[in-house]
Scaffold this active site. Structure first.
Site, PDB file in Angstrom:
ATOM      1  N   ASP A 100     -10.192   2.859   1.831  1.00  0.00           N
ATOM      2  CA  ASP A 100     -10.413   2.278   3.172  1.00  0.00           C
ATOM      3  C   ASP A 100     -11.157   3.274   4.067  1.00  0.00           C
ATOM      4  O   ASP A 100     -12.090   2.897   4.783  1.00  0.00           O
ATOM      5  CB  ASP A 100      -9.074   1.924   3.832  1.00  0.00           C
ATOM      6  CG  ASP A 100      -8.426   0.696   3.206  1.00  0.00           C
ATOM      7  OD1 ASP A 100      -9.166  -0.170   2.703  1.00  0.00           O
ATOM      8  OD2 ASP A 100      -7.185   0.608   3.213  1.00  0.00           O
TER       9      ASP A 100
ATOM     10  N   LYS B  46       0.805  -1.230   0.000  1.00  0.00           N
ATOM     11  CA  LYS B  46       0.000   0.000   0.000  1.00  0.00           C
ATOM     12  C   LYS B  46       0.840   1.282   0.000  1.00  0.00           C
ATOM     13  O   LYS B  46       0.371   2.314  -0.455  1.00  0.00           O
ATOM     14  CB  LYS B  46      -0.952   0.011   1.194  1.00  0.00           C
ATOM     15  CG  LYS B  46      -2.109  -0.955   1.045  1.00  0.00           C
ATOM     16  CD  LYS B  46      -3.059  -0.816   2.213  1.00  0.00           C
ATOM     17  CE  LYS B  46      -4.276  -1.688   2.032  1.00  0.00           C
ATOM     18  NZ  LYS B  46      -5.272  -1.466   3.081  1.00  0.00           N
TER      19      LYS B  46
END
Ligand code: ATR
Length: 289
Positions: free
Chosen positions: A107, A71
């Site tokens: 997210d 990420k």
């Protein structure tokens, strides 16, 4: 589902990738919406991250999801970065743009949508953020951007919490996040806390654990979200509920972060509530396996 020569192709890049539910979910949405779309897993070793991003662009992929452990690692290879992803310092979704990919982080929006749908209002609330890792950072950004009155970051390693609070206070230009060592929870002021649990404590297979074991701690929490989704009801959630509070689990956050990515790759397409409900059922069945 028929995948034609015109299909839009996306995928997930991770290592390992075999455990991911994303291929199942995205191909399910495509089928439900009748889209010519395919989503595949890509297992990418650490020394191939740059080659994978360039290769994905060369292969005309419309986008990718990025997960553990990449990420942050992919950021140097992107053409552009969404401001929220920049602030969080991590991306989980790439969208094809002219000359490369733009990085997004869904997210945070996934968490926010899950909370909103459950009626957990952030604005004006005193929030407890438990944990200070990558997931906590996305959550802290949501709490900040949705105008929490205050955020107390509780972490086992206090200096990590301090660093996150400092970073977020700088990002939002106000002094509303503070840090506290998890073991000092007894010195928390009396509030009707909205708690967001972002540590891995209580996650399968260690389901008998909660970040704090003291029942008294939970009496101050009026509502909470645990981002852990295995098990569906964590010990943390159970302790919140037993103390009279409301608690939701991490499944909806997982589902909504995926939907947000799907909607970024398929502009104009909306995954409607009845499809979300079917996805929830599908996921629950998968998680029971
Ligand atoms: P992620 O990106 O999933 O958030 P991470 O960056 O490794 O993963 O962060 C994990 C979080 O869980 C951290 O807040 C970690 O606390 P420390 O910073 O003190 O390590 C927390 N955590 C993990 N195991 C824990 C445990 N047994 N008790 C309390 N906190 C724990």
């Amino acid at each position: 589902m028929i995948i034609s020569g015109k299909a839009k192709v996306c995928g997930i890049m991770a290592y390992p990738v075999e455990h991911s539910f994303s291929p199942l979910m995205h191909n399910f949405y495509a089928r439900e919406l009748g889209l010519d779309f395919a989503y595949v897993p890509f297992k990418v070793p650490e020394d191939q991250v740059e080659a994978a991003i360039k290769g994905a662009y060369a292969l005309n992929l419309a986008g990718m999801n990025i997960t553990v452990p990449y990420k942050q690692r992919v950021i140097p290879y992107l053409k552009d970065l969404d401001p929220a992803a920049r602030a969080i310092g991590a991306v989980n979704t790439l969208v094809r743009v002219e000359g490369g990919f733009k990085g997004h982080n869904t997210d945070g929006p996934g968490l926010w949508r899950a909370m909103k749908e459950a009626g957990l209002e952030i604005k004006g609330r005193d929030c407890l953020l438990i944990g200070a890792g990558g997931a906590a950072k996305a959550a802290a950004y949501v709490l900040g951007s949705q105008e929490a009155a205050s955020v107390t970051i509780l972490n086992r390693n206090e200096s990590r919490a301090r660093e996150l609070a400092l970073e977020m206070n700088r990002c939002f230009g106000k002094d509303f996040m503070t840090a506290m060592a998890l073991e000092d929870y007894k010195s928390l002021p009396d509030r009707q806390w909205l708690a967001v649990q972002t540590t891995s404590v209580g996650m399968h297979p260690h389901t008998g654990r909660a970040p704090v074991e003291d029942k008294a701690f939970y009496r101050g929490i009026s509502c909470a979200v645990d981002i852990v989704y295995t098990p569906a009801r964590t010990r943390f959630m159970a302790m919140v509920e037993e103390a009279g509070g409301r608690a939701i689990g991490g499944l909806d956050m997982l589902i909504y972060q995926g939907i947000q990515a799907f909607e970024l790759w398929n502009p104009g397409c909306l995954v409607l509530p009845e499809v979300v409900e079917k996805a929830r059922r599908l996921m629950r069945k998968e998680l029971e396996k």
